[in-house]
Enzyme design. Structure first.
Site, PDB file in Angstrom:
ATOM      1  N   LYS A  89      18.725  31.006  58.280  1.00 20.34           N
ATOM      2  CA  LYS A  89      19.499  32.239  58.883  1.00 20.34           C
ATOM      3  C   LYS A  89      18.980  32.556  60.439  1.00 20.34           C
ATOM      4  CE  LYS A  89      21.508  36.402  57.074  1.00 20.34           C
ATOM      5  NZ  LYS A  89      21.166  37.731  56.170  1.00 20.34           N
TER       6      LYS A  89
HETATM    7  C1  E4P Z   1      23.595  39.920  56.119  1.00 19.39           C
HETATM    8  O1  E4P Z   1      23.618  38.650  55.774  1.00 19.39           O
HETATM    9  C2  E4P Z   1      22.800  40.839  55.920  1.00 19.39           C
HETATM   10  O2  E4P Z   1      21.638  40.776  55.002  1.00 19.39           O
HETATM   11  C3  E4P Z   1      23.538  42.183  55.100  1.00 19.39           C
HETATM   12  O3  E4P Z   1      24.535  42.166  54.863  1.00 19.39           O
HETATM   13  C4  E4P Z   1      22.961  43.228  56.098  1.00 19.39           C
HETATM   14  O4  E4P Z   1      23.642  44.530  55.397  1.00 19.39           O
HETATM   15  P1  E4P Z   1      23.220  46.214  55.613  1.00 19.39           P
HETATM   16  O5  E4P Z   1      23.864  46.606  57.137  1.00 19.39           O
HETATM   17  O6  E4P Z   1      23.516  46.851  54.479  1.00 19.39           O
HETATM   18  O7  E4P Z   1      21.611  46.086  55.857  1.00 19.39           O
END
Ligand code: E4P
Length: 220
Positions: A89
């Site tokens: 990622k």
């Molecule tokens: C994406 O892969 C992130 O891990 C995630 O969805 C972030 O979400 P949040 O805004 O609830 O922290």
């Protein structure tokens, strides 16, 4: 539609599996920091434990924390070497885009994260990202309609037959999931509590209570 779970917690991953709602896992540095891991070795071990819970066609996104290009490459290669189910990622930055291009050539899968605009999604697809993660909830938080972004990205990717898959992220409500399904995204990645919210309806509870009451009133 694929259901990914947005967590680094093994118990939550198992719960999603038992509900039949698990096609993959996404993590981020904040989610990792909530688990009982205190050094790099333990973090790597934790990713391997997640991978062992996944089936053949499932994967887990493991995020780099470096911002420098060379460091990102080194870190991403290390993460990818831990297990074949790891998708690296990478944040949407200039160095991140170059790293995605590098991993594309090396056939290492990537998920471009922190996507907040169609332009960013277009660049990530051109660089060869396997997934993009547009953050719906965080856009809604700043009074922008996150679902509009998802629709626009889907439209652009369809126009040019980009292979990059939309992994709708930062999911906050069951409505986000249902709307993403209507748009036709490849997957949503959701916290376990939102998956549970999908199951609930007050009329289901009322209806069930009445069925049991009627039955018990008659059948002794
Ligand atoms: C994406 O892969 C992130 O891990 C995630 O969805 C972030 O979400 P949040 O805004 O609830 O922290």
């Amino acid at each position: 539609m694929k259901f990914f779970i947005d967590t680094a917690n093994l118990k939550e991953i198992d719960e999603a599996r038992s509900l039949g709602m698990l096609n993959g896992v996404t993590t981020n540095p904040s989610l990792i920091s909530k688990e009982s891991v205190y050094n790099q070795k333990e973090i790597y071990q934790h990713y391997i434990s997640i991978c062992k819970r996944l089936k053949n066609d499932e994967n887990v996104s493991a995020e780099v924390i470096s911002s420098d290009y060379t460091d990102m490459i080194q870190e991403g290669e290390k993460l990818a070497s831990l297990h074949p189910k790891i998708v690296v990622k990478i944040p949407m930055t200039k160095n991140g885009v170059m790293a995605i291009k590098y991993f594309f050539r090396k056939k290492i899968k990537t998920n471009c994260t922190l996507i907040f605009s169609t332009g960013q999604a277009l660049v990530a697809a051109k660089a060869g990202a396997d997934y993009v993660s547009p953050f719906l909830g965080r856009l809604d938080d700043v009074s922008y309609n996150g679902l509009s972004l998802i629709k626009e990205i889907k439209n652009i990717y369809d126009n040019y037959y980009f292979k990059t898959k939309i992994l709708a992220a930062s999911i906050r409500s069951p409505l986000h999931i249902v709307e993403c399904a209507k748009i036709g995204v490849y997957a949503v990645t959701s916290p376990i509590n939102v998956i549970y919210s999908l199951l609930n309806h007050p009329l289901t509870n009322i209806g069930l209570a009445r069925f049991i009451k009627d039955f018990k009133n008659k059948i002794k």
